[in-house]
Scaffold this motif. Structure first.
Motif: not given
Ligand SMILES: Cc1cc2nc3c(=O)[nH]c(=O)nc-3n(C[C@H](O)[C@H](O)[C@H](O)COP(=O)(O)OP(=O)(O)OC[C@H]3O[C@@H](n4cnc5c(N)ncnc54)[C@H](O)[C@@H]3O)c2cc1C
Length: 511
Positions: A16-18, A39-43, A205-207, A243-245, A357-361, A370-375
């Motif tokens: 979302a941020g990118l 590389n540390e993100s749910s994405s 762990t960053v989440v 670990f997610l399966l 705000a954008a993405g999971e936040v 309830n979220r539909l898978a892969s949305n």
């Molecule tokens: C293991 C796993 C598998 C998944 N598989 C799927 C899938 O197959 N399909 C699907 O649609 N969804 C899937 N999801 C859900 C999906 O990946 C996430 O909901 C989505 O990627 C979230 O993206 P985002 O950009 O909102 O946040 P994230 O990708 O979590 O990124 C958050 C960013 O915020 C930064 N951040 C956080 N707090 C701070 C702070 N205080 N200061 C500075 N930076 C901060 C982090 O460093 C990171 O860069 C999965 C999730 C997980 C955990």
């Protein structure tokens, strides 16, 4: 970083941020922060795929719309779902244009079926590394944009709000252990969800729910916090993380068995293994409560195909001594996704002026109960782009705003590290046991009492003048994250107590 004067401050570098940063860079200088590396993100960890209708036959987009609405149990925001399913395909085509490679069979995109989808419309990359491919593509695209600056390892602490206008954020430089105000005419929170508030989670762990906590402290509106998605299948071994399966393993034919070897899902839902996530999760939970262990079984499938189809999962499971093609994989549910978060409109605008705000936040309303898978990846791309575009019209800040002193809240470095580790454990265990898959009025009351006992951490003086000493470096971030976890936990419990009926991911055993 102090000297960078961005027009837009993007907090979070997941999908979302990118995506927001790429669009925003057309209208001004963008600074994008993260608190770990890129590389540390749910994405980055997302496996199974991204749902989007490409080469649409008539009615396919409507069917994606309807499946999303059904999964959300009537609590989705219709218009937001329309935006998601209609703009989604273009966001994916754009990614392909920017270099993303999605798996194909022959000349056609390979698609898979996941739970609660009527049709196989989920695209994947390198089998089970879809998120990594999308992040890589967005990072490569972003790096080519001159006025987009990355600042890794910078932790956003709090928003700077003056006269009801968000004007920037206080940021901790984790390498130097210094805190600086960063001012910007538009601020975007893209910090992801809050899985770490639970002791069992698939989230990295960053989440830790920082963005939601920051928004709450700044007075922005949050909603739907009671809706936390628990994924049915994460690896369940004493020596392994949760670990997610991927659900795609069931989409490809994986079955759920209990310790008696019995297939049990048909007793819970006609769609068996591909029932909606909350139903599969509760079925597994129910089996476990009856003393059964639960296994994901792919041993009836061709082993070479299984390994080739799920290379990342195969590799990780092997590290813990499990062969996904030959062994029945021990599984248990884990906290996975926050449907709730900062309330936004269709352009990611929050209730706080100049904060997006954008993405999971965020809670755009696309997931309902309830979220539909892969949305989720799709939501990050679609609404990330919308937020970036919306920044076009943001006027410069009227004047150089006064910078409030961060240390006006207090003075000295906070408590010893052990205090925070202990408090985090207490919060996470409480949330898992009392605010998890199955809740009750009593368990929620108990949880609130427990979390209230942790609330002193919010009033504790923050590390106002951090030094470069190792322990204090850790304590700054640890203290800040603990504070955020407590705030988010309290918000989830409050929302869960207010909703008296079971719906979607919010399940009360006494309702
Ligand atoms: C293991 C796993 C598998 C998944 N598989 C799927 C899938 O197959 N399909 C699907 O649609 N969804 C899937 N999801 C859900 C999906 O990946 C996430 O909901 C989505 O990627 C979230 O993206 P985002 O950009 O909102 O946040 P994230 O990708 O979590 O990124 C958050 C960013 O915020 C930064 N951040 C956080 N707090 C701070 C702070 N205080 N200061 C500075 N930076 C901060 C982090 O460093 C990171 O860069 C999965 C999730 C997980 C955990």
């Amino acid at each position: 970083m102090k000297n960078i004067a961005p027009d837009f401050l993007l907090i979070g570098s997941g999908v979302a941020g990118l995506r927001a940063a790429i669009s925003a860079s057309r209208y001004g200088r963008v600074l994008i922060l993260n608190k770990g590396g890129l590389n540390e993100s749910s994405s980055q960890k997302a496996q199974g795929g991204v749902a989007a209708v490409l080469n649409a036959e008539e009615g396919e987009i409507d069917s994606h719309y309807q499946d999303t609405i059904d999964a959300g149990r009537g609590l989705c925001h219709d218009e937001a779902v329309r935006v998601l399913v209609e703009e989604g395909p273009n966001r994916i085509l754009e990614l392909i244009e920017w270099g993303a490679t999605f798996d194909k069979i022959g000349s056609q995109f390979a698609t898979v079926l996941e739970g609660a989808h009527r049709k196989g419309r989920i695209l994947r990359a390198q089998g089970d590394a879809t998120g990594a491919e999308i992040v890589k593509t967005l990072v490569e695209k972003a790096r080519k944009i001159p006025n987009l600056i990355f600042s890794p390892n910078h932790f956003a602490i709090d928003l700077i709000v003056e006269d009801g206008i968000c004007q920037g954020a206080w940021v901790l430089d984790q390498a130097k252990n210094t805190m600086d105000p960063i001012l910007a005419r538009g601020v975007v929170l893209a910090t992801g969800g809050a899985g770490q508030v639970f002791s069992r989670t698939t989230n990295p762990t960053v989440v830790t729910g920082d963005g939601i906590a920051m928004a709450i402290r700044a007075g922005a509106m949050v909603s739907d916090m009671e809706f936390v998605q628990f994924h049915p299948t994460s690896l369940f071994l004493s020596n392994a993380p949760a670990f997610l399966l991927s659900e795609a393993m069931r989409g490809e034919g994986g079955l759920l068995r209990n310790s008696d070897g019995k297939l049990f899902m048909a007793a819970y839902h006609p769609d068996s293994e591909l029932a909606p996530r909350d139903i599969v999760t509760r079925a597994i939970w129910h089996q476990m409560r009856q003393g059964q262990s639960v296994f994901l079984d792919l041993t009836h499938m061709e082993s070479a195909y299984v390994r080739e189809r799920f290379p990342t999962i195969d590799k990780t499971c092997r590290e813990y001594g499990v062969d996904i093609a030959c062994d029945k994989i021990p599984v248990a549910p884990a906290a996975h996704y926050m449907m709730g978060g900062i309330k936004t409109d269709l352009f990611g605008r929050t209730s706080l002026n100049r904060l997006w705000a954008a993405g999971e936040v965020a809670t755009t309303g696309v997931h309902g109960a309830n979220r539909l898978a892969s949305n989720a990846l799709l939501e990050g791309l679609v609404f990330g782009a919308r937020v970036g575009d919306d920044l076009k019209n943001v006027a410069p800040l009227p004047q150089t705003p006064p910078i409030p002193l961060f240390n006006q809240r207090g003075g000295i470095c906070p408590s010893p590290l052990e205090t925070y580790y202990a408090m985090q454990k207490c919060v996470k265990d409480t949330m898992w046991h009392d605010v998890g898959i199955i809740r009750s009025a009593k368990s929620l009351e108990r949880a609130m009492k427990q979390i209230k006992e942790c609330e002193w951490v919010m009033n504790e003086p923050l590390p106002a003048a951090p030094t470069n000493k190792g322990e204090e470096k850790i304590s700054s971030r640890l203290a800040l994250e603990t504070r955020n976890l407590v705030i988010v936990a309290a918000a989830i419990i409050t929302a869960a107590r207010a909703r008296k009926e079971s719906i979607g991911a919010h399940f009360l055993e006494d309702s």
